[in-house]
Design a protein around this motif. Structure first.
Motif, mmCIF file in Angstrom:
data_model
loop_
_atom_site.group_PDB
_atom_site.id
_atom_site.type_symbol
_atom_site.label_atom_id
_atom_site.label_comp_id
_atom_site.label_asym_id
_atom_site.label_seq_id
_atom_site.Cartn_x
_atom_site.Cartn_y
_atom_site.Cartn_z
ATOM 1 N N ALA A 130 44.958 -5.825 34.969
ATOM 2 C CA ALA A 130 43.923 -4.902 34.502
ATOM 3 C C ALA A 130 42.809 -5.643 33.760
ATOM 4 O O ALA A 130 41.626 -5.328 33.932
ATOM 5 N N LEU A 131 43.170 -6.627 32.944
ATOM 6 C CA LEU A 131 42.150 -7.401 32.231
ATOM 7 C C LEU A 131 41.227 -8.126 33.205
ATOM 8 O O LEU A 131 40.020 -8.177 33.005
ATOM 9 N N ARG B 218 36.051 -8.117 22.639
ATOM 10 C CA ARG B 218 37.478 -8.086 23.009
ATOM 11 C C ARG B 218 38.096 -6.695 22.878
ATOM 12 O O ARG B 218 38.888 -6.286 23.717
ATOM 13 N N HIS B 219 37.760 -5.965 21.820
ATOM 14 C CA HIS B 219 38.336 -4.627 21.631
ATOM 15 C C HIS B 219 37.904 -3.677 22.746
ATOM 16 O O HIS B 219 38.708 -2.901 23.255
ATOM 17 N N ALA B 220 36.635 -3.748 23.130
ATOM 18 C CA ALA B 220 36.139 -2.890 24.213
ATOM 19 C C ALA B 220 36.791 -3.260 25.534
ATOM 20 O O ALA B 220 37.154 -2.384 26.335
ATOM 21 N N LEU B 221 36.963 -4.544 25.780
ATOM 22 C CA LEU B 221 37.597 -5.002 27.009
ATOM 23 C C LEU B 221 39.073 -4.597 27.051
ATOM 24 O O LEU B 221 39.576 -4.156 28.087
ATOM 25 N N ALA B 222 39.765 -4.715 25.911
ATOM 26 C CA ALA B 222 41.173 -4.293 25.840
ATOM 27 C C ALA B 222 41.294 -2.797 26.094
ATOM 28 O O ALA B 222 42.195 -2.349 26.814
ATOM 29 N N SER B 223 40.383 -2.013 25.543
ATOM 30 C CA SER B 223 40.384 -0.560 25.772
ATOM 31 C C SER B 223 40.123 -0.233 27.236
ATOM 32 O O SER B 223 40.755 0.654 27.808
ATOM 33 N N ALA C 195 51.436 -0.985 27.402
ATOM 34 C CA ALA C 195 50.415 -1.986 27.741
ATOM 35 C C ALA C 195 49.160 -1.783 26.896
ATOM 36 O O ALA C 195 48.536 -2.754 26.456
ATOM 37 N N GLY C 196 48.786 -0.535 26.650
ATOM 38 C CA GLY C 196 47.633 -0.248 25.803
ATOM 39 C C GLY C 196 47.835 -0.737 24.376
ATOM 40 O O GLY C 196 46.924 -1.310 23.773
ATOM 41 N N ASP C 197 49.052 -0.531 23.844
ATOM 42 C CA ASP C 197 49.359 -1.033 22.499
ATOM 43 C C ASP C 197 49.297 -2.560 22.460
ATOM 44 O O ASP C 197 48.793 -3.146 21.504
ATOM 45 N N ILE C 198 49.822 -3.189 23.501
ATOM 46 C CA ILE C 198 49.794 -4.652 23.554
ATOM 47 C C ILE C 198 48.350 -5.145 23.662
ATOM 48 O O ILE C 198 47.972 -6.127 23.014
ATOM 49 N N ALA C 199 47.530 -4.465 24.443
ATOM 50 C CA ALA C 199 46.120 -4.843 24.574
ATOM 51 C C ALA C 199 45.410 -4.755 23.223
ATOM 52 O O ALA C 199 44.650 -5.655 22.851
ATOM 53 N N GLU C 200 45.673 -3.690 22.473
ATOM 54 C CA GLU C 200 45.070 -3.553 21.145
ATOM 55 C C GLU C 200 45.545 -4.658 20.214
ATOM 56 O O GLU C 200 44.759 -5.209 19.440
ATOM 57 N N LEU C 201 46.825 -4.974 20.287
ATOM 58 C CA LEU C 201 47.384 -6.052 19.478
ATOM 59 C C LEU C 201 46.694 -7.373 19.794
ATOM 60 O O LEU C 201 46.305 -8.113 18.893
ATOM 61 N N LEU C 202 46.529 -7.668 21.069
ATOM 62 C CA LEU C 202 45.905 -8.921 21.473
ATOM 63 C C LEU C 202 44.448 -8.982 21.036
ATOM 64 O O LEU C 202 43.953 -10.040 20.639
ATOM 65 N N ALA C 203 43.751 -7.863 21.111
ATOM 66 C CA ALA C 203 42.348 -7.835 20.694
ATOM 67 C C ALA C 203 42.214 -8.050 19.188
ATOM 68 O O ALA C 203 41.246 -8.657 18.727
ATOM 69 N N LEU D 32 43.517 -15.143 27.818
ATOM 70 C CA LEU D 32 42.843 -14.472 28.933
ATOM 71 C C LEU D 32 41.835 -13.453 28.417
ATOM 72 O O LEU D 32 40.710 -13.374 28.913
ATOM 73 N N LEU D 33 42.225 -12.698 27.405
ATOM 74 C CA LEU D 33 41.320 -11.704 26.824
ATOM 75 C C LEU D 33 40.088 -12.384 26.234
ATOM 76 O O LEU D 33 38.962 -11.904 26.414
ATOM 77 N N ALA D 34 40.282 -13.515 25.579
ATOM 78 C CA ALA D 34 39.134 -14.250 25.020
ATOM 79 C C ALA D 34 38.220 -14.768 26.136
ATOM 80 O O ALA D 34 36.989 -14.646 26.039
ATOM 81 N N ARG D 35 38.804 -15.315 27.206
ATOM 82 C CA ARG D 35 37.997 -15.809 28.328
ATOM 83 C C ARG D 35 37.271 -14.663 29.026
ATOM 84 O O ARG D 35 36.104 -14.777 29.394
ATOM 85 N N ALA D 36 37.978 -13.550 29.222
ATOM 86 C CA ALA D 36 37.377 -12.394 29.885
ATOM 87 C C ALA D 36 36.239 -11.824 29.050
ATOM 88 O O ALA D 36 35.201 -11.423 29.589
ATOM 89 N N SER D 37 36.424 -11.799 27.749
ATOM 90 C CA SER D 37 35.391 -11.294 26.851
ATOM 91 C C SER D 37 34.144 -12.174 26.921
ATOM 92 O O SER D 37 33.025 -11.666 27.019
ATOM 93 N N ALA D 38 34.342 -13.480 26.910
ATOM 94 C CA ALA D 38 33.204 -14.403 26.980
ATOM 95 C C ALA D 38 32.508 -14.312 28.335
ATOM 96 O O ALA D 38 31.274 -14.284 28.405
#
Length: 156
Positions: free
Chosen positions: A95-96, A142-147, A45-53, A130-136
């Motif tokens: 988690a996001l 996005r990278h900090a949020l994914a981490s 999941a961490g690798d996928i989060a980094e990929l998405l970021a 979702l990561l983009a919306r959560a970041s905004a």
């Protein structure tokens, strides 16, 4: 670097059109085994989060290879099939939302129906948005949020 053992079956780039993946063979972990191993699940999941970021902000139509290539690399690195990716991405969604300013009640739950390859790609595209919306919403990069989401999974 050690040579690759040709006799050892490894997952191939499977989320690309024409790619193949082992159908529950020795090289692929069963999704149930993945779910039982919290460290492995959190690592994937961490690798996928980094990929998405790191994925481009454009949609999948404008950058059609970014997600399939990245997810395929995750599959190879963690020896999982598309079901294993899905098994890791669903907790990543939670988690996001948990580490962001998004309201869980207003965030849709994506369906993972159909062929596992398609379901994994659609879920990844949803998580990218979702990561983009959560970041905004959180005003966090996005990278900090994914981490933070990956860390949330490791400590949960």
């Amino acid at each position: 670097m050690s040579p690759i053992d040709a006799s050892s079956p490894r997952p191939r780039l499977s989320l690309l059109l024409g790619g193949g993946y082992p159908s529950r063979g020795a090289a692929a972990l069963e999704p149930a085994a993945l779910a039982d191993d919290d460290d492995l699940l959190a690592s994937l999941a961490g690798d996928i989060a980094e990929l998405l970021a790191a994925a481009p902000d454009t949609d999948a139509i404008q950058a059609p290879l970014a997600l399939p290539l990245g997810l395929s690399a995750c599959m190879v690195r963690h020896c999982v099939d598309p079901e294993g990716l899905i098994e890791a991405m669903l907790p990543l969604r939670r988690a996001l939302i948990a580490v962001s300013a998004l309201d869980a009640a207003s965030e849709p739950v994506p369906l993972t129906a159909g062929a596992p390859e398609d379901a994994a790609l659609h879920l990844a595209a949803y998580l990218h948005g979702l990561l983009a919306r959560a970041s905004a919403a959180s005003e966090i990069h996005r990278h900090a949020l994914a981490s933070a989401a990956a860390e949330h999974l490791r400590t949960a």
